[in-house]
Each structure stands twice: as structure tokens, then as C-alpha cells.
Design an enzyme around this catalytic site. Sequence first.
Site, PDB file in Angstrom:
ATOM      1  N   SER A  18     -16.414  -8.549  21.764  1.00 28.32           N
ATOM      2  CA  SER A  18     -15.574  -7.737  22.705  1.00 28.32           C
ATOM      3  C   SER A  18     -15.270  -6.186  22.228  1.00 28.32           C
ATOM      4  O   SER A  18     -14.752  -5.279  23.195  1.00 28.32           O
ATOM      5  CB  SER A  18     -13.766  -8.269  22.836  1.00 28.32           C
ATOM      6  OG  SER A  18     -13.301  -7.524  21.025  1.00 28.32           O
ATOM      7  N   SER A  19     -16.522  -5.923  21.292  1.00 32.06           N
ATOM      8  CA  SER A  19     -16.220  -4.357  21.505  1.00 32.06           C
ATOM      9  C   SER A  19     -17.358  -4.047  19.612  1.00 32.06           C
ATOM     10  O   SER A  19     -17.548  -5.094  19.350  1.00 32.06           O
ATOM     11  CB  SER A  19     -14.639  -3.719  21.063  1.00 32.06           C
ATOM     12  OG  SER A  19     -14.632  -4.109  19.903  1.00 32.06           O
ATOM     13  N   GLY A  20     -17.392  -2.487  20.090  1.00 28.02           N
ATOM     14  CA  GLY A  20     -17.935  -2.059  19.181  1.00 28.02           C
ATOM     15  C   GLY A  20     -18.261  -1.019  18.680  1.00 28.02           C
ATOM     16  O   GLY A  20     -16.963  -0.181  19.170  1.00 28.02           O
ATOM     17  N   ASP A 243     -24.337  -9.839  12.651  1.00 24.68           N
ATOM     18  CA  ASP A 243     -22.898  -9.393  11.557  1.00 24.68           C
ATOM     19  C   ASP A 243     -22.125 -10.271   9.739  1.00 24.68           C
ATOM     20  O   ASP A 243     -22.312  -9.648   9.587  1.00 24.68           O
ATOM     21  CB  ASP A 243     -21.748  -9.961  12.400  1.00 24.68           C
ATOM     22  CG  ASP A 243     -21.664 -10.455  13.265  1.00 24.68           C
ATOM     23  OD1 ASP A 243     -21.982 -11.702  13.184  1.00 24.68           O
ATOM     24  OD2 ASP A 243     -21.215 -10.892  14.458  1.00 24.68           O
ATOM     25  N   THR A 244     -22.529 -11.789  10.559  1.00 20.80           N
ATOM     26  CA  THR A 244     -22.193 -12.183   9.142  1.00 20.80           C
ATOM     27  C   THR A 244     -23.247 -12.253   8.203  1.00 20.80           C
ATOM     28  O   THR A 244     -22.887 -12.293   7.017  1.00 20.80           O
ATOM     29  CB  THR A 244     -22.298 -13.888   9.901  1.00 20.80           C
ATOM     30  OG1 THR A 244     -21.668 -13.727  10.540  1.00 20.80           O
ATOM     31  CG2 THR A 244     -22.231 -14.720   8.946  1.00 20.80           C
ATOM     32  N   THR A 265     -13.226 -13.569  14.700  1.00 23.77           N
ATOM     33  CA  THR A 265     -13.658 -14.307  15.786  1.00 23.77           C
ATOM     34  C   THR A 265     -14.284 -15.507  15.821  1.00 23.77           C
ATOM     35  O   THR A 265     -13.351 -16.922  16.211  1.00 23.77           O
ATOM     36  CB  THR A 265     -14.490 -14.354  17.324  1.00 23.77           C
ATOM     37  OG1 THR A 265     -14.338 -12.634  17.177  1.00 23.77           O
ATOM     38  CG2 THR A 265     -14.623 -15.288  18.061  1.00 23.77           C
ATOM     39  N   GLN A 310      -6.695 -15.381  19.660  1.00 25.73           N
ATOM     40  CA  GLN A 310      -7.155 -13.962  20.941  1.00 25.73           C
ATOM     41  C   GLN A 310      -7.296 -14.805  22.067  1.00 25.73           C
ATOM     42  O   GLN A 310      -6.262 -14.111  22.483  1.00 25.73           O
ATOM     43  CB  GLN A 310      -8.810 -13.276  20.155  1.00 25.73           C
ATOM     44  CG  GLN A 310      -8.256 -13.502  18.879  1.00 25.73           C
ATOM     45  CD  GLN A 310     -10.048 -12.564  18.451  1.00 25.73           C
ATOM     46  OE1 GLN A 310     -10.851 -13.341  18.831  1.00 25.73           O
ATOM     47  NE2 GLN A 310     -10.726 -12.616  17.128  1.00 25.73           N
ATOM     48  N   GLY A 433     -11.223  -9.746   9.878  1.00 22.27           N
ATOM     49  CA  GLY A 433     -10.316  -8.909  10.537  1.00 22.27           C
ATOM     50  C   GLY A 433      -9.189 -10.239  10.117  1.00 22.27           C
ATOM     51  O   GLY A 433      -7.359  -9.494   9.967  1.00 22.27           O
TER      52      GLY A 433
END
Length: 497
Positions: A18-20, A243-244, A265, A310, A433
Site C-alpha cells: 500500500s505504500s513505500g 522484503d521478507t 500484511t 487492515q 508492524g
Amino acid sequence: MAETGQQRYFAAVDIGASSGRVLVGWVEDGAVKLEEVHRFDNIQRRVNGHDCWDIEMLVEGVLAGLAACAERGQVPVSVGIDTWGCDFVLLDEAGQMVGDAVAYRDARTDGIFERADAVLPPADLYAATGIQRQPFNTVYQLMTLSEEHPEQLERAARFLMIPDYLVWRLTGVQVNEYTNASTTGMLDAVSCDWDPKILDALGLAHDLFLKPTMPGAVVGGLTPEVQARVGFDAQVVLPASHDTGSAYLAVPAQDESSIFLSSGTWSLMGVENPEPILTPESRAQNFTNEGGYERRYRYLKNIMGLWMIQSVRRELNGVEYVAGKHAEQGEAATAAQRAERRTYSFGDLIELARQAEPYEAFVDVDDAAFLSPDSMIAAIRQACGASGQEVPQTPGQIMRVIYRSLVGSYAAGVEQLRALTGRTFSAINVIGGGCQDAYLNQLTADACGLPVFAGPVEGTGLGNLAVQMIAAGEFASVGEVRAAIGRSFPIQRYDPR
């Protein structure tokens, strides 16, 4: 703040669904420091009948973030980019995109297993790649593309995953980074190279793919055009671009008896192994062997994660919710209903879940029904009703279902890890998060019977920076940088009750 000439800065570009963000990190008195410099949106758009990533928006966000580094006087010596896995772009000989960057949650791979299994038997595919069976795996996306738009594959000269494409836009150099390539379901788990049998089964040209490059490699400097835009030159270094893979590097685990849980997420629960586990038992449990830094294997279970929370929050905040009953999308709301509408924060939802105790309904969070439903609330209710449980009515009950279901899946994952690896575990290290959710952390400790160590929050960005800092000589090893991260950021402990 130290002057740029005295202090070496590193920039981590971390892009999620959803964002960077662009983060700047540095080492000060042996501690790792971190600041967020810029944040930008990542939006899916409906294009040509599919949900697609806005690639140019991502490029612009990266450039704006790097320019912000210079404006702050924190010019990085290197830049690294990480994103999610599985998704890709195709380029023609002139470097132009062929087709769109279709997002992994798009419905184009629905029902793919029925067609794919005849060409790529799942047992053979897992024995070669060690990658979990998910309909959005790149191997299935490419099969769908070959059915829908074979002309795109005929025109394509290069396959790049999303972070590979962004690296190319910065440097003019094309690479296939190893950790992200490992998520495709097309990489041989032992050789760490593209499996020719899989490519042949899909009818893909071998020269579409580049030999995977390991994280830590220096790709090169910024192009003159990028330098003019951001105001400096820097080396682009490959982190673990999945990313993981980056997140796991930031886990300040003390020994090999810790389970890693990257909580965002998706919830990625697993361990690091020196070799892949490719057994039928592992396939049956749908564990995956994704590539990591220094050819480590992230042996993990992919669990739905905070996506459900979310989605519920977005739904509650965007659709009328009155008198304990959810008004389905499209239903007209009366003036009285609109007056009752409220906005829920994540903190509000956590508190409502607490208040809903001891409500005990649960669902299988890994059911495909929760991957991308029109209404997450309706999907949860339907699953509870179909299993003969009390159907949740209030937001608190909906949240309680999600929390109970998540930690139940975590507990099952711990037992599966014990059986599949033959190891015993002393703790769970949670990063990302989700480590900020004290309610979830305590429930996880209770359900799994293990202490939970929560933090750091910025796991992915820190792991990205870790590889750059090792490449630059700030730290000598993964163990050294993990120890520094453990000293640099607060870690909260939760013991089972």
C-alpha cells in the site's frame, strides 16, 4: 546531525502493498540509527481488465525520496531497494514495458491449478523449487499470461521483478536478484539458478532471464539523468530485495532456537536453514524455502496476517456500521445511520477485541476466501456460519475471530516447524508492524507456549540497510549487525500466561 563528509549514510527503499518509504540509516557509536525521509503511495489500478501496479508512481516515489535525502543533508553512499515478491514486468529490446505490471491479488490465476498441474505436477515442482503452492506464484502468473497474451511473451526480451525494474531505472543495469527470484517457483532450490525444465514446460525462452545475482552485490552508480534529478551519485547495492528476506536479517535472535515471525500484511513464520527441506512432508504442510542472504534458506509458513485486520478497518471506516450490524456495500444508509457512523483506529479495534472476550469463534485464515474478498466481514461471517459457530455481529467479535484465528495458525506453525526440522525452540522473535500490537503478541505467547520478543518495528528497512552496511564494511557479519540492531532498538518481552 553529523555532516555528510563525516558520517556515512545509507538509503533503504522499502515498498509494500500500500505504500513505500525511503529510510536513511547510519552507524553511530556502534548503534544503528534510522530515520524515515519520505513516504509515498503504492496504488493498484484497474487496467485492461486487471488489477495492476502503477509502476511510474513507484519510480517517482523512489526518486522523490532520494532527492529528499539530499535536501536533508543525508546523502547516501549506497541505495538498496526491497519490495514484495512474485510480481514482475516484461521489457522489449528497447527497454519498454510489454503489457502491464499485474498485481498478485488479481483474479487472473483463479482456478490455475486445474490447468497447471497437468504441465507442472505439484510434487515435481516442489521437489525442484521448494516453494509453497500459491495461485499467485510467478510460475502460475506466467502460465496465465501465456494463455491470455502470448504475443507479450513473444515480444519480451527481459523478465524483471519489481525491485529489479526499479534498480534498472536507477542504474541502467538489468539484474535478477536472487531472493526475489526464489519466490517465483521457477528457481532450482539447490543450484539457485533458473530451472530449465520448468522454463521449457512453460515455453519460456531461457534468455528472458538473467542468472540470479546474490544480495550484497554492487550494481553500479546512478545514471546521469537520475543524478540530475536527485542531486547526487551513489552506488546501488542489492539487499535481499524480497522484503521478507530483508526482514529476517533484522531479527535480533540470540541463537538458532528462535522462530522468526515477520508480522505485516502477511505473517511469515519460520526459521533459517543452511539447506532447503524438499520432502513430501514439507510440501504437504505448504512450507516454503525462499532464498536469503548468503544463500541462507528462509524456511517458513506464509499465513494471511494483518491483511484481514487492515481489510476490516477499511471496510468499517468506508461503509455504514449501525446497531451492531454491518450494512453491506451498496445498501443505502438513512440519515440516522449516517449520524451513527464512526472511524475506527487500529487501537480502537484492539480494545474492542479485548472487550469481546470470551467470544471464541475462529476461521482458517489461510482459506482462499480471505485472500481478496469483496467484503472481509461478510467472508468471516460466512465461514463462521458454515462451520456451525456463532456468527460474529459486532466489530469486537469480528476482530476477536481474526485474533484467535491468527494465533491458532501460529501455534500450528510452531508444531509443524518442530516436526519438519527436528528442532526445539525457545522463543518467537516478532518484527514488523505487528510487533506493536501488544494484544496479538500476548495471545501469540499464550497460544504457542513460548516467550515472544517483539521488535524492531522497522525490520524490513533495517535488514535492507544491514546488507548495505556489511558491503560497506560497517559490520563484518550478519551476527554482528543483528547484535547491533538488538542494542539499538527496544525489544518487548511477552511470557505465556
